[in-house]
Design a protein around this motif. Structure first.
Motif, PDB file in Angstrom:
ATOM      1  N   LEU A 146       0.797  -1.274   0.057  1.00 21.82           N
ATOM      2  CA  LEU A 146       0.064  -0.080   0.169  1.00 21.82           C
ATOM      3  C   LEU A 146       0.903   1.293  -0.048  1.00 21.82           C
ATOM      4  O   LEU A 146       0.501   2.129  -0.867  1.00 21.82           O
ATOM      5  CB  LEU A 146      -1.034   0.115   1.141  1.00 21.82           C
ATOM      6  CG  LEU A 146      -1.911   1.170   1.380  1.00 21.82           C
ATOM      7  CD1 LEU A 146      -3.429   0.549   1.719  1.00 21.82           C
ATOM      8  CD2 LEU A 146      -1.218   2.076   2.251  1.00 21.82           C
ATOM      9  N   VAL A 147       1.975   1.329   0.826  1.00 19.46           N
ATOM     10  CA  VAL A 147       2.812   2.406   0.966  1.00 19.46           C
ATOM     11  C   VAL A 147       3.528   2.528  -0.518  1.00 19.46           C
ATOM     12  O   VAL A 147       3.823   3.848  -0.861  1.00 19.46           O
ATOM     13  CB  VAL A 147       3.543   2.465   2.152  1.00 19.46           C
ATOM     14  CG1 VAL A 147       4.448   3.469   2.133  1.00 19.46           C
ATOM     15  CG2 VAL A 147       3.015   2.322   3.344  1.00 19.46           C
ATOM     16  N   LEU A 148       3.926   1.461  -1.027  1.00 16.64           N
ATOM     17  CA  LEU A 148       4.843   1.672  -2.133  1.00 16.64           C
ATOM     18  C   LEU A 148       3.923   2.175  -3.418  1.00 16.64           C
ATOM     19  O   LEU A 148       4.329   2.861  -4.220  1.00 16.64           O
ATOM     20  CB  LEU A 148       5.488   0.272  -2.422  1.00 16.64           C
ATOM     21  CG  LEU A 148       6.447  -0.071  -1.719  1.00 16.64           C
ATOM     22  CD1 LEU A 148       7.102  -1.481  -2.057  1.00 16.64           C
ATOM     23  CD2 LEU A 148       7.763   0.786  -1.633  1.00 16.64           C
ATOM     24  N   VAL A 149       2.898   1.611  -3.359  1.00 17.56           N
ATOM     25  CA  VAL A 149       1.825   2.358  -4.503  1.00 17.56           C
ATOM     26  C   VAL A 149       1.493   3.591  -4.300  1.00 17.56           C
ATOM     27  O   VAL A 149       1.612   4.369  -5.427  1.00 17.56           O
ATOM     28  CB  VAL A 149       0.524   1.204  -4.569  1.00 17.56           C
ATOM     29  CG1 VAL A 149      -0.430   2.105  -5.506  1.00 17.56           C
ATOM     30  CG2 VAL A 149       0.834  -0.350  -4.954  1.00 17.56           C
ATOM     31  N   PHE A 150       1.263   4.066  -2.983  1.00 15.13           N
ATOM     32  CA  PHE A 150       1.000   5.442  -2.850  1.00 15.13           C
ATOM     33  C   PHE A 150       2.052   6.291  -3.134  1.00 15.13           C
ATOM     34  O   PHE A 150       2.250   7.433  -3.530  1.00 15.13           O
ATOM     35  CB  PHE A 150       0.459   5.708  -1.639  1.00 15.13           C
ATOM     36  CG  PHE A 150      -1.122   5.401  -1.295  1.00 15.13           C
ATOM     37  CD1 PHE A 150      -1.789   5.279  -2.404  1.00 15.13           C
ATOM     38  CD2 PHE A 150      -1.382   5.085   0.015  1.00 15.13           C
ATOM     39  CE1 PHE A 150      -3.125   4.899  -2.391  1.00 15.13           C
ATOM     40  CE2 PHE A 150      -2.915   4.723   0.265  1.00 15.13           C
ATOM     41  CZ  PHE A 150      -3.694   4.691  -0.979  1.00 15.13           C
ATOM     42  N   TYR A 151       3.494   5.872  -2.816  1.00 13.40           N
ATOM     43  CA  TYR A 151       4.610   6.425  -3.126  1.00 13.40           C
ATOM     44  C   TYR A 151       4.694   6.670  -4.699  1.00 13.40           C
ATOM     45  O   TYR A 151       5.027   7.486  -5.220  1.00 13.40           O
ATOM     46  CB  TYR A 151       5.778   5.450  -2.649  1.00 13.40           C
ATOM     47  CG  TYR A 151       7.288   6.035  -3.259  1.00 13.40           C
ATOM     48  CD1 TYR A 151       7.925   7.126  -2.777  1.00 13.40           C
ATOM     49  CD2 TYR A 151       7.869   5.292  -4.394  1.00 13.40           C
ATOM     50  CE1 TYR A 151       9.045   7.535  -3.217  1.00 13.40           C
ATOM     51  CE2 TYR A 151       8.889   5.787  -4.715  1.00 13.40           C
ATOM     52  CZ  TYR A 151       9.551   6.973  -4.476  1.00 13.40           C
ATOM     53  OH  TYR A 151      10.761   7.398  -4.799  1.00 13.40           O
ATOM     54  N   LYS A 152       4.425   5.466  -5.346  1.00 12.23           N
ATOM     55  CA  LYS A 152       4.312   5.852  -6.950  1.00 12.23           C
ATOM     56  C   LYS A 152       3.458   6.690  -7.396  1.00 12.23           C
ATOM     57  O   LYS A 152       3.402   7.747  -8.271  1.00 12.23           O
ATOM     58  CB  LYS A 152       4.061   4.368  -7.802  1.00 12.23           C
ATOM     59  CG  LYS A 152       5.264   3.690  -7.684  1.00 12.23           C
ATOM     60  CD  LYS A 152       6.696   4.322  -8.546  1.00 12.23           C
ATOM     61  CE  LYS A 152       7.908   3.235  -8.538  1.00 12.23           C
ATOM     62  NZ  LYS A 152       8.820   3.869  -9.110  1.00 12.23           N
ATOM     63  N   LEU A 153       2.204   6.895  -6.624  1.00 11.63           N
ATOM     64  CA  LEU A 153       1.107   7.696  -7.062  1.00 11.63           C
ATOM     65  C   LEU A 153       1.442   9.394  -6.868  1.00 11.63           C
ATOM     66  O   LEU A 153       1.189  10.132  -7.522  1.00 11.63           O
ATOM     67  CB  LEU A 153      -0.164   7.389  -6.217  1.00 11.63           C
ATOM     68  CG  LEU A 153      -0.998   6.222  -6.897  1.00 11.63           C
ATOM     69  CD1 LEU A 153      -1.887   5.742  -5.721  1.00 11.63           C
ATOM     70  CD2 LEU A 153      -1.463   6.417  -8.231  1.00 11.63           C
ATOM     71  N   LEU A 154       2.498   9.375  -5.777  1.00 12.26           N
ATOM     72  CA  LEU A 154       2.879  10.661  -5.424  1.00 12.26           C
ATOM     73  C   LEU A 154       3.887  11.099  -6.353  1.00 12.26           C
ATOM     74  O   LEU A 154       4.253  12.375  -6.596  1.00 12.26           O
ATOM     75  CB  LEU A 154       3.125  10.572  -3.855  1.00 12.26           C
ATOM     76  CG  LEU A 154       2.042  10.642  -2.849  1.00 12.26           C
ATOM     77  CD1 LEU A 154       2.799  10.143  -1.350  1.00 12.26           C
ATOM     78  CD2 LEU A 154       1.237  11.765  -2.883  1.00 12.26           C
ATOM     79  N   VAL A 155       4.670  10.375  -6.711  1.00 11.58           N
ATOM     80  CA  VAL A 155       6.000  10.732  -7.479  1.00 11.58           C
ATOM     81  C   VAL A 155       5.937  10.548  -8.875  1.00 11.58           C
ATOM     82  O   VAL A 155       6.194  11.445  -9.721  1.00 11.58           O
ATOM     83  CB  VAL A 155       7.327   9.828  -6.982  1.00 11.58           C
ATOM     84  CG1 VAL A 155       8.196  10.186  -7.951  1.00 11.58           C
ATOM     85  CG2 VAL A 155       7.332  10.043  -5.518  1.00 11.58           C
ATOM     86  N   ASP A 156       5.197   9.526  -9.533  1.00 12.54           N
ATOM     87  CA  ASP A 156       5.199   9.322 -10.908  1.00 12.54           C
ATOM     88  C   ASP A 156       3.512   8.840 -11.265  1.00 12.54           C
ATOM     89  O   ASP A 156       3.377   7.672 -11.286  1.00 12.54           O
ATOM     90  CB  ASP A 156       6.170   8.129 -11.151  1.00 12.54           C
ATOM     91  CG  ASP A 156       6.093   7.733 -12.687  1.00 12.54           C
ATOM     92  OD1 ASP A 156       5.736   8.832 -13.379  1.00 12.54           O
ATOM     93  OD2 ASP A 156       6.658   6.856 -13.041  1.00 12.54           O
TER      94      ASP A 156
END
Length: 828
Positions: free
Chosen positions: A542-552
């Motif tokens: 969940l955190v890694l997916v949201f990290y991608k949504l925030l960055v890219d």
């Protein structure tokens, strides 16, 4: 007659509507239903533009045709078991013609009142007036007579004699027409229809004892056909003596919720009849597509009437829809390529049933609906009397009978059936695309409709949420949402999936039990190339997916960034452990983007995002410190950032932003940030794949010290909303003390660990696992949970999204007129 011949036949018959047709010309009107034709062929032979053309030139003919089609449907219903096979074929053709004609009528705003007039509807109110041929001939004769008078007096006298003769003939015809109109009545079908000619206008009225409107009658007949013997359900050929017996639960379409046993329908024609009726019902409800929404939900009189009446068939219809969806199984026995060998008769029916159910549950009734109906009556545009009367005796303001049925579900076995269906339909697209044998598993395409149903359940049924929290395993559904968000984050055509998935996760994050469930080990359902490999829990994913949504991700997702951080913040007190990759990425975006002076003062939302990150760190440290040693290690690597944040001052060397170039600068900086993030991701993958024997903590510290002087020399751009007074208030409320205490307590012990040699990273992690922070950290603060707040804008967005999904899923054949839709932009 074959379908190809039927296409030619009905196309020729429809073209005759361009000429004036009499109401009592039964020989002509009966030409519209002698042969059965399916929707695809009918839509191919009669285009939307063809119907629109007749509606513009001869609106009276379209009005008569609608009456005749509804009349034919009513006759078949009244005949009951006496109907023959040909009667049912004619009924099917009438349903198809109404499905083709109604969208064109809805596209003309002046014509929409036609269905809700309980008295006389004057077509002259439409800007296209039907001028009779008699008047056209009369005008032409007058013009020719005037020209002839100027050229020849003798011809003028003959013209006057001819004119007097024509006037006498016209008067005789008018007297005959008036006598015929008085005797002209349609066979009783619940309504009586009359035609009146007043020269250039055609007036069509509906009159009966109850003053029922045509729209009310059509909806009533459609639902009666849903449970019509030998047409959609299996009953005795003689039919029930009491009509209400037909609405018994045994006549539902499928077994399941509140229905134990039903007579299974295997006839393809009956299943097709159900699909056709549901599509006609969708077309009736599609009036919303042709209205431009303002700040409130637009009034839809079709839906307002349908969801407000508690009739004998309402509960049965709801159970038929939801059980049809729950009984659909695209996997079957699980045999590879079974969808190639066998045809699935239930797939399309389940999809249309799911769309209809979503539309009915989503509609929001308000007091404005009744007020609008009353205003229309006062303005001389009388709305359906049945609608106004039902509004006074129906449910209270804002209620929806179908939504009430959804909220009244409370049995665990019912929730288990619904939950299993939702889980299967959401995970199916992911599993079917990642099989060992390519294409061996069937993939369904109704996952968006399933998302909408899940949203309605968690919003309107609290007992279902309790079931999900305490009994069911929600992890697979959450992972399916995250997979869809990760895959579609750059596709601007799939932004709606990410929006709705975010809203669902935001509501789910409010519940403690769901946060605990996501601590289970992550099981990969599908390979995602841009998500780094990790060994951890569902929270890591969940955190890694949201990290991608925030960055890219797509720029249209920027308004959701705060929601992403809110979801992580709500779940953070229950995250037992984060993987090293997850922890480093979480700290990287915090230090390189949101706390960077270059961006911090330029974007007004970034200071608030910093507060979210600090709350996440505080929750992980104070409530789950024993298992989050990886996060503590990452915080130590970036301890310089926390110290700089504490000492941050409002910039004195400000750069005034140029309003004209602001958007261009933002785009350039976003591209630069994306490049930086890609490099950082590659570095982190390398650093976590190999054993590190270097001093990682000192390396991160030295890199930050080298970058600091360069950043201070450049002038900092400050957003106009960020003032020095605001900054002082923000800094005073900054929850950074817990992180600083943690760093201050551990940093003094680092030199001895680093000087001991060996694998420094492993030594530090072992130290963090074995140490205790009791007495160092402050008293744990109360857990702060931010909840989803529904407002008018979110309701309008859901309303548009639901209809947008239905519009896209019904393009072949096209049920709606794409060029005239106003609810959302359509590129044709």
């Amino acid at each position: 007659m074959g379908q190809s011949n039927c296409k030619i036949y009905y196309s020729d018959v429809f073209k005759e509507l361009l000429e004036v047709k009499e109401f009592d010309d039964e020989e002509y009107w009966e030409k519209f239903w002698p042969y059965i034709i399916d929707n695809e062929n009918l839509f191919g032979s009669i285009k939307f533009a063809d119907v629109r053309n007749v509606l513009v030139k001869q609106p009276g003919n379209i009005a008569i045709l609608v009456y005749k089609l509804i009349e034919k449907i009513g006759k078949v219903i009244e005949m009951g078991p006496k109907n023959t096979i040909n009667d049912y074929k004619s009924l099917t053709t009438c349903i198809h013609f109404l499905t083709r004609i109604l969208p064109s009528i809805f596209s003309v705003p002046q014509f929409q009142q036609f269905f809700w007039t309980a008295g006389v509807f004057d077509i002259s109110k439409i800007e296209y007036i039907n001028v009779s041929k008699e008047n056209e001939n009369k005008n032409n004769n007058n013009n020719n007579d005037n020209n002839n008078n100027n050229n020849n007096e003798e011809e003028g006298e003959e013209g006057k004699n001819e004119e007097e003769k024509s006037l006498v003939e016209n008067e005789e015809k008018k007297d005959e027409d008036e006598e015929v109109d008085e005797e002209k009545k349609v066979r009783k079908m619940g309504v009586n229809v009359k035609l009146e000619h007043d020269g250039s206008n055609l007036t069509i009225g509906v009159q009966n004892k109850k003053d029922i409107s045509l729209g009310h009658l059509l909806l009533h007949n459609i639902v009666r056909l849903m449970f019509c013997p030998r047409f959609t359900v299996l009953v005795n050929a003689k039919g029930p003596k009491n009509e209400h017996l037909i609405y018994d639960h045994e006549n539902a379409w499928a077994a399941g919720i509140e229905v134990e046993k039903v007579k299974t329908v295997t006839s393809e024609q009956m299943l097709q009849n159900r699909r056709d009726l549901l599509k006609l019902l969708l077309v009736c409800f599609s009036e919303s597509l042709y209205k431009k929404p303002d700040q409130s939900m637009p009034l839809n009189r079709w839906l307002d009437l349908f969801v407000s009446e508690d009739t004998p068939y309402t509960k049965l219809f709801f159970l038929s829809l939801i059980n049809t969806v729950c009984n659909y199984d695209p996997v079957g026995w699980g045999m590879p390529y079974n969808h190639v060998l066998f045809t699935d008769q239930q797939e399309e029916l389940a999809e249309v049933a799911l769309q209809t159910l979503n539309i009915l549950i989503n509609y929001q009734r308000t007091d404005d609906d009744n007020n609008n109906n009353n205003n229309n009556e006062d303005n001389g545009e009388s709305s359906s009397s049945s609608s106004s009367s039902s509004s006074s005796s129906s449910l209270s303001s804002g209620n929806n009978i179908f939504r009430y049925y959804l909220t009244s579900l409370e049995k665990e076995e019912d929730f288990g059936l619904i939950f299993k269906t939702i889980e299967m339909l959401l995970t199916n697209p992911i599993i079917s695309a990642n099989t060992y044998l390519p294409g061996s598993a069937k993939g369904v395409s109704c996952h968006q409709e399933t998302l909408i149903l899940l949203w309605h359940l968690i919003r309107y049924n609290n007992k279902f949420v309790d079931y999900v929290c305490k009994t069911a395993d929600i992890s697979k559904i959450v992972l399916s949402l995250l997979y869809m968000m990760a895959e579609n984050r750059k596709n601007d055509r799939r932004i709606g999936i990410i929006h709705l998935s975010t809203f669902i996760l935001l509501v789910l994050s409010e519940h403690r039990h769901i946060g605990i469930q996501l601590n289970k080990e992550f099981v990969k359902l599908k390979n995602l190339s841009d998500i780094p490999f990790f060994n951890g829990s569902c929270h890591d994913f969940l955190v890694l997916v949201f990290y991608k949504l925030l960055v890219d991700s797509h720029e249209k997702l920027n308004p959701l960034h705060e929601c992403f951080l809110t979801i992580i913040s709500n779940f953070s007190p229950y995250i037992k452990s984060l993987a090293m990759v997850t922890s480093i990425n979480l700290l990287k975006i915090f230090t390189s983007r949101y706390t960077n002076k270059r961006f911090f003062f330029k974007y007004p939302k970034y200071p608030r995002f910093v507060q979210y990150f600090l709350e996440i760190f505080n929750n992980l440290i104070q409530y789950q410190c024993a298992g989050n040693h990886n996060l503590v290690y990452a915080m130590l690597c970036h301890r310089k950032t926390f110290n700089q944040l504490r000492q941050l001052q409002f910039p004195s060397n400000q750069k005034i932003p140029d309003e004209e170039k602001e958007e261009e600068v933002e785009e350039e900086e976003e591209k630069e940030k994306e490049k930086e993030k890609e490099k950082e991701d590659e570095e982190e993958k390398e650093s976590n794949s190999d054993d590190q024997n270097n001093n990682n903590v000192n390396e991160h510290e030295n890199n930050e010290e080298e970058e600091t002087p360069e950043n201070e020399e450049k002038p900092i751009e400050v957003h106009p909303q960020l003032t020095e007074e605001w900054f002082d208030n923000w800094k005073h409320q900054l929850p950074i003390s817990t992180s600083l205490r943690l760093i201050g307590a551990i940093v003094p012990d680092l030199p001895s660990i680093i000087n001991s040699g060996g694998d420094v990273q492993q030594h530090i992690l072992e130290y963090l696992k074995n140490t205790t922070l009791v007495g160092i950290l402050p008293v744990p603060h109360p857990i702060l949970v931010r909840r989803y707040q529904e407002d008018t804008s979110s309701l309008l967005w859901i309303h548009r999204y639901v209809w947008g999904v239905i519009f896209v899923r019904n393009r072949y054949p096209p049920l709606f007129g794409a060029r005239h839709i106003k609810l959302f932009p359509v590129v044709v």
